[in-house]
Write an enzyme that holds these catalytic residues in place. Sequence first.
Site, PDB file in Angstrom:
ATOM      1  N   GLY A  52     142.663   3.287  30.776  1.00 54.65           N
ATOM      2  CA  GLY A  52     143.108   2.184  29.949  1.00 54.65           C
ATOM      3  C   GLY A  52     141.905   1.626  29.217  1.00 54.65           C
ATOM      4  O   GLY A  52     141.397   2.241  28.289  1.00 54.65           O
ATOM      5  N   ARG A  53     141.477   0.462  29.653  1.00 54.22           N
ATOM      6  CA  ARG A  53     140.344  -0.217  29.017  1.00 54.22           C
ATOM      7  C   ARG A  53     140.557  -0.359  27.515  1.00 54.22           C
ATOM      8  O   ARG A  53     139.704  -0.030  26.713  1.00 54.22           O
ATOM      9  CB  ARG A  53     139.029   0.523  29.290  1.00 54.22           C
ATOM     10  CG  ARG A  53     138.676   0.582  30.754  1.00 54.22           C
ATOM     11  CD  ARG A  53     137.355   1.277  30.946  1.00 54.22           C
ATOM     12  NE  ARG A  53     137.152   1.541  32.361  1.00 54.22           N
ATOM     13  CZ  ARG A  53     135.977   1.587  32.921  1.00 54.22           C
ATOM     14  NH1 ARG A  53     134.897   1.392  32.232  1.00 54.22           N
ATOM     15  NH2 ARG A  53     135.880   1.837  34.201  1.00 54.22           N
ATOM     16  N   HIS A  54     141.739  -0.872  27.181  1.00 53.22           N
ATOM     17  CA  HIS A  54     142.045  -1.101  25.772  1.00 53.22           C
ATOM     18  C   HIS A  54     143.216  -2.079  25.652  1.00 53.22           C
ATOM     19  O   HIS A  54     143.857  -2.421  26.639  1.00 53.22           O
ATOM     20  CB  HIS A  54     142.376   0.216  25.041  1.00 53.22           C
ATOM     21  CG  HIS A  54     143.604   0.905  25.538  1.00 53.22           C
ATOM     22  ND1 HIS A  54     143.566   1.892  26.492  1.00 53.22           N
ATOM     23  CD2 HIS A  54     144.913   0.752  25.221  1.00 53.22           C
ATOM     24  CE1 HIS A  54     144.792   2.328  26.731  1.00 53.22           C
ATOM     25  NE2 HIS A  54     145.628   1.639  25.973  1.00 53.22           N
ATOM     26  N   ALA A  55     143.450  -2.489  24.423  1.00 50.72           N
ATOM     27  CA  ALA A  55     144.621  -3.290  24.054  1.00 50.72           C
ATOM     28  C   ALA A  55     145.226  -2.628  22.828  1.00 50.72           C
ATOM     29  O   ALA A  55     144.599  -1.769  22.197  1.00 50.72           O
ATOM     30  CB  ALA A  55     144.219  -4.736  23.750  1.00 50.72           C
TER      31      ALA A  55
END
Length: 139
Positions: A52-55
Site C-alpha cells: 500500500g503506502r499510498h492514497a
Amino acid sequence: MSEFPNPHLIEFPKLGAPEIGYISVTEQLKQLPFEVQRTFWTYYTPESIVRGRHAHHKTEQVLVAVSGRITVTTELADGTIGLFRLEDPNVGLYVPPQAWHTMQYSHSAVQLVFASAPYQESDYIRSYEEFKRTWGALS
C-alpha cells in the site's frame, strides 16, 4: 470535509455451517457503495513487507482477506487513524479516496480488492509528504 464515508467494515452474507462450510455472496455487488470497475488480488506477500503506502485521488476500494490475515492502517486528511484486522472472508474494508493506507499480510493471506476505477497511475499519491500537502489543507 470529504464527500465520502470514513473507512468502515462491510459484512457480506455468510451462509452455511461449520460441518458443511460457508459461502459468501454479493449479487451485483450491492453491498458496495460504488460500481466496480476493477478487481484484483494479491497473494504470497512476505510477512515482513508492508504494501500500500499510498492514497488515491478518486478511487474507492473494498479490501477482503479471502484467506489469512491482513492488518490495514488508514489515515484520513484530518489525522484520524484507523486500524483494521481483516481475517474473516465475509468482511471487507471500505477505503475511500484521500485515505492513506498500508497493509501487512500473513504469508497465507489472499487479498481481493474491488475498485471503483480502472488502474491509472495519476490517481495514486505515493509520497506520504505529498498526501499531507494535498489533503492536509482540507482538514
